[in-house]
Write a protein that holds these residues in place. Structure first.
Motif, PDB file in Angstrom:
ATOM      1  N   CYS A  74       0.860  -1.191   0.000  1.00  9.10           N
ATOM      2  CA  CYS A  74       0.000   0.000   0.000  1.00  9.10           C
ATOM      3  C   CYS A  74       0.896   1.240   0.000  1.00  9.10           C
ATOM      4  CB  CYS A  74      -0.908   0.002   1.225  1.00  9.10           C
ATOM      5  SG  CYS A  74      -1.987   1.433   1.327  1.00  9.10           S
ATOM      6  N   ARG A  75       0.755   2.067  -1.030  1.00  9.40           N
ATOM      7  CA  ARG A  75       1.575   3.272  -1.152  1.00  9.40           C
ATOM      8  C   ARG A  75       1.109   4.394  -0.213  1.00  9.40           C
ATOM      9  NH1 ARG A  75       0.586   1.145  -6.191  1.00  9.40           N
ATOM     10  NH2 ARG A  75       2.435   0.339  -7.233  1.00  9.40           N
ATOM     11  N   ASP A  76      -0.062   4.207   0.391  1.00  9.04           N
ATOM     12  CA  ASP A  76      -0.619   5.196   1.319  1.00  9.04           C
ATOM     13  C   ASP A  76      -1.125   4.444   2.558  1.00  9.04           C
ATOM     14  OD1 ASP A  76      -1.704   7.430   2.505  1.00  9.04           O
ATOM     15  OD2 ASP A  76      -3.356   7.657   1.077  1.00  9.04           O
ATOM     16  N   PRO A  77      -0.193   3.994   3.443  1.00  5.74           N
ATOM     17  CA  PRO A  77      -0.587   3.209   4.609  1.00  5.74           C
ATOM     18  C   PRO A  77      -1.715   3.871   5.399  1.00  5.74           C
ATOM     19  CG  PRO A  77       1.793   3.305   4.439  1.00  5.74           C
ATOM     20  CD  PRO A  77       1.239   4.270   3.425  1.00  5.74           C
ATOM     21  N   GLY A  78      -2.646   3.033   5.842  1.00  4.68           N
ATOM     22  CA  GLY A  78      -3.815   3.520   6.564  1.00  4.68           C
ATOM     23  C   GLY A  78      -5.040   3.621   5.658  1.00  4.68           C
ATOM     24  N   MET A  79      -4.814   3.534   4.350  1.00  4.56           N
ATOM     25  CA  MET A  79      -5.908   3.577   3.378  1.00  4.56           C
ATOM     26  C   MET A  79      -6.804   2.361   3.586  1.00  4.56           C
ATOM     27  SD  MET A  79      -7.297   5.024   0.761  1.00  4.56           S
ATOM     28  CE  MET A  79      -6.335   5.878  -0.443  1.00  4.56           C
TER      29      MET A  79
ATOM     30  N   ARG B 120      -9.568  -0.269   1.986  1.00  8.56           N
ATOM     31  CA  ARG B 120     -10.105  -0.838   0.751  1.00  8.56           C
ATOM     32  C   ARG B 120     -10.559  -2.246   1.067  1.00  8.56           C
ATOM     33  NH1 ARG B 120     -10.473   2.661  -1.232  1.00  8.56           N
ATOM     34  NH2 ARG B 120      -9.015   3.364  -2.770  1.00  8.56           N
ATOM     35  N   ALA B 121     -11.710  -2.634   0.549  1.00  7.50           N
ATOM     36  CA  ALA B 121     -12.270  -3.982   0.738  1.00  7.50           C
ATOM     37  C   ALA B 121     -12.480  -4.313   2.218  1.00  7.50           C
ATOM     38  CB  ALA B 121     -11.397  -5.031   0.053  1.00  7.50           C
ATOM     39  N   GLY B 122     -12.816  -3.291   3.006  1.00  2.97           N
ATOM     40  CA  GLY B 122     -13.096  -3.502   4.420  1.00  2.97           C
ATOM     41  C   GLY B 122     -11.875  -3.681   5.295  1.00  2.97           C
ATOM     42  N   ILE B 123     -10.697  -3.313   4.778  1.00  2.30           N
ATOM     43  CA  ILE B 123      -9.442  -3.519   5.508  1.00  2.30           C
ATOM     44  C   ILE B 123      -8.656  -2.219   5.537  1.00  2.30           C
ATOM     45  CG2 ILE B 123      -7.254  -4.783   5.514  1.00  2.30           C
ATOM     46  CD1 ILE B 123      -8.725  -6.864   3.687  1.00  2.30           C
ATOM     47  N   GLU B 124      -8.084  -1.882   6.707  1.00  2.00           N
ATOM     48  CA  GLU B 124      -7.136  -0.770   6.783  1.00  2.00           C
ATOM     49  C   GLU B 124      -5.754  -1.369   6.504  1.00  2.00           C
ATOM     50  OE1 GLU B 124      -5.326   2.348  10.007  1.00  2.00           O
ATOM     51  OE2 GLU B 124      -7.448   1.818  10.187  1.00  2.00           O
ATOM     52  N   HIS B 125      -5.089  -0.868   5.482  1.00  2.00           N
ATOM     53  CA  HIS B 125      -3.863  -1.496   4.992  1.00  2.00           C
ATOM     54  C   HIS B 125      -2.600  -0.873   5.566  1.00  2.00           C
ATOM     55  CE1 HIS B 125      -5.849  -4.029   2.018  1.00  2.00           C
ATOM     56  NE2 HIS B 125      -6.727  -3.044   1.950  1.00  2.00           N
ATOM     57  N   LYS B 126      -1.641  -1.759   5.889  1.00  2.00           N
ATOM     58  CA  LYS B 126      -0.294  -1.358   6.280  1.00  2.00           C
ATOM     59  C   LYS B 126       0.496  -1.125   4.993  1.00  2.00           C
ATOM     60  CE  LYS B 126      -0.333  -4.552  10.176  1.00  2.00           C
ATOM     61  NZ  LYS B 126       0.322  -5.729  10.737  1.00  2.00           N
ATOM     62  N   ALA B 127       1.729  -0.670   5.127  1.00  2.00           N
ATOM     63  CA  ALA B 127       2.569  -0.455   3.947  1.00  2.00           C
ATOM     64  C   ALA B 127       2.783  -1.767   3.190  1.00  2.00           C
ATOM     65  CB  ALA B 127       3.907   0.143   4.350  1.00  2.00           C
ATOM     66  N   LEU B 128       2.970  -2.861   3.922  1.00  2.00           N
ATOM     67  CA  LEU B 128       3.152  -4.176   3.303  1.00  2.00           C
ATOM     68  C   LEU B 128       2.564  -5.225   4.232  1.00  2.00           C
ATOM     69  CD1 LEU B 128       5.556  -5.714   1.140  1.00  2.00           C
ATOM     70  CD2 LEU B 128       5.753  -6.671   3.419  1.00  2.00           C
ATOM     71  N   HIS B 129       1.795  -6.137   3.651  1.00  2.00           N
ATOM     72  CA  HIS B 129       1.231  -7.219   4.457  1.00  2.00           C
ATOM     73  C   HIS B 129       1.134  -8.475   3.601  1.00  2.00           C
ATOM     74  CE1 HIS B 129      -0.870  -8.793   7.959  1.00  2.00           C
ATOM     75  NE2 HIS B 129      -1.646  -9.438   7.111  1.00  2.00           N
ATOM     76  N   VAL B 130       1.452  -9.607   4.203  1.00  2.00           N
ATOM     77  CA  VAL B 130       1.329 -10.899   3.529  1.00  2.00           C
ATOM     78  C   VAL B 130       0.112 -11.612   4.099  1.00  2.00           C
ATOM     79  CG1 VAL B 130       2.423 -13.125   3.084  1.00  2.00           C
ATOM     80  CG2 VAL B 130       3.831 -11.049   3.211  1.00  2.00           C
ATOM     81  N   TRP B 131      -0.826 -11.934   3.216  1.00  2.00           N
ATOM     82  CA  TRP B 131      -2.051 -12.634   3.606  1.00  2.00           C
ATOM     83  C   TRP B 131      -1.925 -14.102   3.240  1.00  2.00           C
ATOM     84  CZ3 TRP B 131      -5.785  -9.934   6.140  1.00  2.00           C
ATOM     85  CH2 TRP B 131      -5.682  -8.551   6.101  1.00  2.00           C
ATOM     86  N   ARG B 132      -2.279 -14.967   4.190  1.00  2.00           N
ATOM     87  CA  ARG B 132      -2.247 -16.410   3.937  1.00  2.00           C
ATOM     88  C   ARG B 132      -3.358 -16.821   2.992  1.00  2.00           C
ATOM     89  NH1 ARG B 132      -2.364 -17.722   9.874  1.00  2.00           N
ATOM     90  NH2 ARG B 132      -0.761 -16.277  10.452  1.00  2.00           N
ATOM     91  N   ARG B 133      -3.162 -17.952   2.354  1.00  2.00           N
ATOM     92  CA  ARG B 133      -4.170 -18.522   1.453  1.00  2.00           C
ATOM     93  C   ARG B 133      -5.518 -18.580   2.177  1.00  2.00           C
ATOM     94  NH1 ARG B 133      -3.171 -22.534  -2.567  1.00  2.00           N
ATOM     95  NH2 ARG B 133      -1.138 -22.829  -1.616  1.00  2.00           N
ATOM     96  N   GLY B 134      -6.550 -18.032   1.537  1.00  2.00           N
ATOM     97  CA  GLY B 134      -7.894 -18.101   2.082  1.00  2.00           C
ATOM     98  C   GLY B 134      -8.286 -16.971   3.025  1.00  2.00           C
ATOM     99  N   GLU B 135      -7.331 -16.133   3.432  1.00  2.00           N
ATOM    100  CA  GLU B 135      -7.675 -15.031   4.339  1.00  2.00           C
ATOM    101  C   GLU B 135      -8.451 -13.918   3.628  1.00  2.00           C
ATOM    102  OE1 GLU B 135      -4.785 -14.540   8.048  1.00  2.00           O
ATOM    103  OE2 GLU B 135      -3.757 -14.123   6.162  1.00  2.00           O
ATOM    104  N   LEU B 136      -8.234 -13.773   2.336  1.00  2.00           N
ATOM    105  CA  LEU B 136      -8.963 -12.780   1.541  1.00  2.00           C
ATOM    106  C   LEU B 136      -9.829 -13.499   0.514  1.00  2.00           C
ATOM    107  CD1 LEU B 136      -6.088 -10.248   0.737  1.00  2.00           C
ATOM    108  CD2 LEU B 136      -7.865 -10.000   2.465  1.00  2.00           C
TER     109      LEU B 136
END
Length: 100
Positions: free
Chosen positions: A56-61, A63-79
């Protein structure tokens, strides 16, 4: 100010990789075994196939019901596919990397 060309030239570093990953099938094949994310401390974190990396180039943004950090790794099935697509549609703010 010089502007870098949009298309990588053969003599540029990384040009061979950029040219090799022109389509989704080529990218999936290249990252089939996972990828490594290197941090500023020099250590690497392996991300296995099936995971989704969101930058995310604008941390805190939100989208899709989630507040995003600068970088996050989501496990299979979490999204859900719908969440991934909604985030990926905002190319100005997000980079979505589906591993493997």
């Amino acid at each position: 100010m010089t502007r870098k060309s949009e298309t990588p030239r053969e003599d540029e570093t990384g040009a061979d990789v950029a040219l090799a990953l022109k389509d989704e099938a080529a990218a999936r094949k290249a990252f089939a075994e996972g990828v490594a994310i290197r941090g500023k401390d020099g250590g690497a974190r392996m991300v296995p196939p099936g995971h989704v990396i969101i930058v995310c180039r604008d941390p805190g943004m939100r989208r899709a019901g989630i507040e995003h950090k600068a970088l996050h790794v989501w496990r299979r099935g979490e999204l859900t596919r719908a969440q991934i697509d909604r985030i990926a549609a905002d190319t100005e703010t997000f980079a979505v990397i589906e591993v493997g």
